[in-house]
Design a protein around this motif. Structure first.
Motif, mmCIF file in Angstrom:
data_model
loop_
_atom_site.group_PDB
_atom_site.id
_atom_site.type_symbol
_atom_site.label_atom_id
_atom_site.label_comp_id
_atom_site.label_asym_id
_atom_site.label_seq_id
_atom_site.Cartn_x
_atom_site.Cartn_y
_atom_site.Cartn_z
ATOM 1 N N LEU A 1 68.556 -29.532 38.082
ATOM 2 C CA LEU A 1 68.818 -29.099 36.711
ATOM 3 C C LEU A 1 69.801 -30.041 36.013
ATOM 4 N N ASP A 2 70.849 -30.465 36.717
ATOM 5 C CA ASP A 2 71.802 -31.418 36.130
ATOM 6 C C ASP A 2 71.103 -32.722 35.741
ATOM 7 N N ARG A 3 70.227 -33.210 36.606
ATOM 8 C CA ARG A 3 69.485 -34.440 36.326
ATOM 9 C C ARG A 3 68.555 -34.251 35.122
ATOM 10 N N LEU A 4 67.894 -33.094 35.049
ATOM 11 C CA LEU A 4 67.005 -32.824 33.930
ATOM 12 C C LEU A 4 67.766 -32.740 32.611
ATOM 13 N N VAL A 5 68.971 -32.171 32.655
ATOM 14 C CA VAL A 5 69.824 -32.133 31.453
ATOM 15 C C VAL A 5 70.224 -33.557 31.073
ATOM 16 N N ARG A 6 70.668 -34.332 32.059
ATOM 17 C CA ARG A 6 71.077 -35.719 31.823
ATOM 18 C C ARG A 6 69.947 -36.536 31.211
ATOM 19 N N ASP A 7 68.706 -36.307 31.680
ATOM 20 C CA ASP A 7 67.559 -37.074 31.200
ATOM 21 C C ASP A 7 66.993 -36.549 29.879
ATOM 22 N N GLY A 8 67.567 -35.473 29.356
ATOM 23 C CA GLY A 8 67.134 -34.931 28.078
ATOM 24 C C GLY A 8 65.892 -34.060 28.142
ATOM 25 N N HIS A 9 65.482 -33.676 29.346
ATOM 26 C CA HIS A 9 64.290 -32.848 29.497
ATOM 27 C C HIS A 9 64.600 -31.354 29.396
ATOM 28 N N VAL A 10 65.873 -31.024 29.562
ATOM 29 C CA VAL A 10 66.310 -29.625 29.570
ATOM 30 C C VAL A 10 67.653 -29.557 28.861
ATOM 31 N N VAL A 11 67.911 -28.437 28.186
ATOM 32 C CA VAL A 11 69.243 -28.188 27.637
ATOM 33 C C VAL A 11 69.826 -26.967 28.324
ATOM 34 N N ARG A 12 71.132 -26.964 28.371
ATOM 35 C CA ARG A 12 71.890 -25.907 29.027
ATOM 36 C C ARG A 12 72.531 -25.043 27.946
ATOM 37 N N ASP A 13 72.421 -23.727 28.083
ATOM 38 C CA ASP A 13 73.070 -22.789 27.165
ATOM 39 C C ASP A 13 73.960 -21.860 27.983
ATOM 40 N N HIS A 14 75.090 -21.498 27.411
ATOM 41 C CA HIS A 14 75.981 -20.549 28.078
ATOM 42 C C HIS A 14 75.860 -19.213 27.359
ATOM 43 N N VAL A 15 75.580 -18.185 28.125
ATOM 44 C CA VAL A 15 75.400 -16.835 27.579
ATOM 45 C C VAL A 15 76.583 -15.990 28.023
ATOM 46 N N ALA A 16 77.331 -15.492 27.043
ATOM 47 C CA ALA A 16 78.493 -14.654 27.340
ATOM 48 C C ALA A 16 78.021 -13.290 27.853
ATOM 49 N N TYR B 1 68.801 -22.391 31.132
ATOM 50 C CA TYR B 1 68.226 -23.712 30.878
ATOM 51 C C TYR B 1 66.942 -23.532 30.089
ATOM 52 N N ARG B 2 66.730 -24.448 29.120
ATOM 53 C CA ARG B 2 65.531 -24.432 28.282
ATOM 54 C C ARG B 2 64.886 -25.804 28.288
ATOM 55 N N LEU B 3 63.585 -25.811 28.202
ATOM 56 C CA LEU B 3 62.798 -27.036 28.129
ATOM 57 C C LEU B 3 62.944 -27.656 26.741
ATOM 58 N N THR B 4 63.121 -28.962 26.669
ATOM 59 C CA THR B 4 63.164 -29.679 25.391
ATOM 60 C C THR B 4 61.761 -30.221 25.090
ATOM 61 N N PRO B 5 61.522 -30.670 23.864
ATOM 62 C CA PRO B 5 60.227 -31.302 23.569
ATOM 63 C C PRO B 5 59.968 -32.515 24.480
ATOM 64 N N GLU B 6 61.026 -33.272 24.795
ATOM 65 C CA GLU B 6 60.865 -34.418 25.709
ATOM 66 C C GLU B 6 60.491 -33.932 27.115
ATOM 67 N N GLY B 7 61.079 -32.819 27.521
ATOM 68 C CA GLY B 7 60.745 -32.238 28.824
ATOM 69 C C GLY B 7 59.308 -31.759 28.876
#
Length: 190
Positions: A45-60, A70-76
């Motif tokens: 997941l960290d690698r996917l975030v780094r590569d722009g394929h996934v974004v990380r969201d923090h939910v309180a 984690y959510r899929l990006t258009p690039e992902g």
């Protein structure tokens, strides 16, 4: 990176957190793959975030620590499409311990080769029985059932190899086998 792409596949269904992805992966693929290590999953997941394929969201969360999803990006999604629609080719040859075992047993002589072939055949037949039971337990999971069928096909192919191994390797086991070893002091023995 097949596991990375499997994670992208799962995220195509919607946002997820790590343990949810682990459970969904194991449910989707079934028992033939084995468990997914959560530490390895977070590295992916960290690698996917780094590569722009996934974004990380923090939910309180009011009663627990914040949850990371984690959510899929258009690039992902584009990476997933590219990977999922291109053919798979074996890149490292057929690295199978069965052939290393056949090499070792044949070098030890016909008796050792026959003993290995018999033991391996029994192990494969036992594995086929277990796969048959798993197949019955997963009739409602088409992907898991397909993976179990593939595992059974591989075992059947190995059984065909074993059926001809003694005959085909007879030239390697012919005559007196002389095994060379070294004693504790390093002296060669035969």
């Amino acid at each position: 990176m097949p596991l990375s792409h499997a994670v992208l596949t799962l995220l195509a269904d919607g946002p997820s957190h790590g343990y949810e992805l682990k459970a969904r992966f194991e449910a989707a693929i079934g028992p033939q793959w084995g468990g997914l290590n959560i530490g390895h999953l977070y590295q992916i997941l960290d690698r996917l975030v780094r590569d722009g394929h996934v974004v990380r969201d923090h939910v309180a969360q009011s009663d627990r620590p914040d949850k990371t999803t984690y959510r899929l990006t258009p690039e992902g999604l584009e990476e997933l499409r590219s990977w999922a629609t291109s053919p798979w080719t074996r890149s490292s040859g057929f690295r199978d311990e069965l052939f290393l075992k056949l090499l070792g047993a044949s070098r030890l002589g016909a008796e050792s080769l026959a003993a290995f072939v018999t033991a391996q055949r029994q192990a494969h037949l036992s594995d086929l029985g277990a796969l048959t039971r798993q197949r019955r337990a997963h009739t409602g999971d088409p992907l898991v059932a397909l993976l179990i069928d593939a595992a059974a096909a591989h075992i059947k192919a190995d059984l065909q190899v074993l059926d001809t191994a003694e005959e085909r390797l007879a030239g390697l086991t012919a005559g007196d086998v002389q095994v060379h070893t070294a004693s504790a002091d390093g002296q060669a023995t035969a």
